[in-house]
Motif scaffolding. Structure first.
Motif, PDB file in Angstrom:
ATOM      1  N   LYS A 114      21.620 -31.571 -34.343  1.00 52.54           N
ATOM      2  CA  LYS A 114      20.363 -32.283 -34.624  1.00 52.54           C
ATOM      3  C   LYS A 114      20.632 -33.693 -35.125  1.00 52.54           C
ATOM      4  O   LYS A 114      20.070 -34.664 -34.607  1.00 52.54           O
ATOM      5  CB  LYS A 114      19.558 -31.501 -35.656  1.00 52.54           C
ATOM      6  CG  LYS A 114      18.304 -32.190 -36.119  1.00 52.54           C
ATOM      7  CD  LYS A 114      17.607 -31.364 -37.192  1.00 52.54           C
ATOM      8  CE  LYS A 114      16.380 -32.048 -37.702  1.00 52.54           C
ATOM      9  NZ  LYS A 114      15.643 -31.211 -38.670  1.00 52.54           N
ATOM     10  N   PRO A 131      10.891 -33.374 -35.348  1.00 51.55           N
ATOM     11  CA  PRO A 131      12.114 -34.025 -34.851  1.00 51.55           C
ATOM     12  C   PRO A 131      12.487 -35.215 -35.732  1.00 51.55           C
ATOM     13  O   PRO A 131      11.631 -35.845 -36.355  1.00 51.55           O
ATOM     14  CB  PRO A 131      11.720 -34.484 -33.443  1.00 51.55           C
ATOM     15  CG  PRO A 131      10.583 -33.608 -33.044  1.00 51.55           C
ATOM     16  CD  PRO A 131       9.850 -33.288 -34.319  1.00 51.55           C
ATOM     17  N   GLN A 189      15.643 -38.702 -32.718  1.00 51.66           N
ATOM     18  CA  GLN A 189      15.208 -37.871 -31.606  1.00 51.66           C
ATOM     19  C   GLN A 189      13.890 -38.386 -31.027  1.00 51.66           C
ATOM     20  O   GLN A 189      13.712 -38.398 -29.812  1.00 51.66           O
ATOM     21  CB  GLN A 189      15.057 -36.411 -32.053  1.00 51.66           C
ATOM     22  CG  GLN A 189      16.389 -35.734 -32.320  1.00 51.66           C
ATOM     23  CD  GLN A 189      16.227 -34.374 -32.969  1.00 51.66           C
ATOM     24  OE1 GLN A 189      15.347 -34.154 -33.801  1.00 51.66           O
ATOM     25  NE2 GLN A 189      17.089 -33.441 -32.598  1.00 51.66           N
ATOM     26  N   TRP A 217      10.851 -28.990 -30.770  1.00 54.77           N
ATOM     27  CA  TRP A 217      11.662 -29.136 -31.981  1.00 54.77           C
ATOM     28  C   TRP A 217      10.830 -29.098 -33.247  1.00 54.77           C
ATOM     29  O   TRP A 217      11.344 -28.980 -34.327  1.00 54.77           O
ATOM     30  CB  TRP A 217      12.457 -30.430 -31.933  1.00 54.77           C
ATOM     31  CG  TRP A 217      13.589 -30.385 -30.944  1.00 54.77           C
ATOM     32  CD1 TRP A 217      14.199 -29.273 -30.446  1.00 54.77           C
ATOM     33  CD2 TRP A 217      14.247 -31.498 -30.349  1.00 54.77           C
ATOM     34  NE1 TRP A 217      15.186 -29.626 -29.569  1.00 54.77           N
ATOM     35  CE2 TRP A 217      15.241 -30.981 -29.494  1.00 54.77           C
ATOM     36  CE3 TRP A 217      14.089 -32.860 -30.453  1.00 54.77           C
ATOM     37  CZ2 TRP A 217      16.074 -31.798 -28.759  1.00 54.77           C
ATOM     38  CZ3 TRP A 217      14.928 -33.668 -29.717  1.00 54.77           C
ATOM     39  CH2 TRP A 217      15.908 -33.145 -28.868  1.00 54.77           C
TER      40      TRP A 217
END
Length: 165
Positions: free
Chosen positions: A6, A114, A118, A163
């Motif tokens: 991540k 997110p 991202q 996400w």
């Protein structure tokens, strides 16, 4: 393992946003013409980011020690390099505006969202797709799309949405 992916994706997303920033700077400076020279104008301002993109396409093999070490070097180089604009304005562009607007709207509604990088990555991909269509040159878009798939970044809003909560 999940946090490593991540936050590494977040770093990649923010670093690759320099491609969009270079498009923004060149556009504001009136540099773009109708030919393939536009590609050279973009990459000339961001050699460290282009190097990271090429390395990712050729050598990235997952979030392992060597790849994480290389990513940290790329992030350092990208943060140390600035796009010279003739002033002190930030070289971030529309991709960051999108990320800030999304964070403002959704951060209060969701406990999991997110990361900034991202979200920025989706804005960069959109910007490169628009550039490809307007200037009839999809090289950067195609390379970035391949890199995103390789490193696990979302390539659509629906993937990004997964996400979150």
């Amino acid at each position: 393992k999940g946090d490593i992916s991540k936050w590494s994706q977040s770093g990649y997303g923010d670093m690759f946003a320099k491609i969009g920033a270079s498009i923004d700077v060149n556009y504001r400076e009136g540099n773009f013409g109708k030919g393939k020279e536009n590609y050279e104008l973009i990459i000339r301002k961001i050699p460290e980011t282009v190097h990271a993109l090429k390395w990712t396409l050729k050598n990235f093999k997952g979030y392992k020690r060597d790849s994480l070490r290389k990513l940290s070097i790329f992030l350092h180089e990208a943060s140390a390099a600035i796009i010279i604009t003739g002033g002190f304005g930030l070289s971030g562009g529309a991709e960051h505006d999108l990320a800030y607007a999304m964070a403002k709207k959704y951060s209060k509604e969701s406990t999991t969202w997110p990361t900034h990088g991202q979200i920025v990555s989706i804005g960069t991909l959109i910007e490169l797709k628009l550039f490809a269509e307007v200037y009839k040159d999809a090289r950067l878009y195609n390379d970035l799309l391949k890199a995103y798939k390789k490193i696990g970044l979302a390539t659509s809003y629906s993937e990004l949405e997964k996400w979150g909560d």
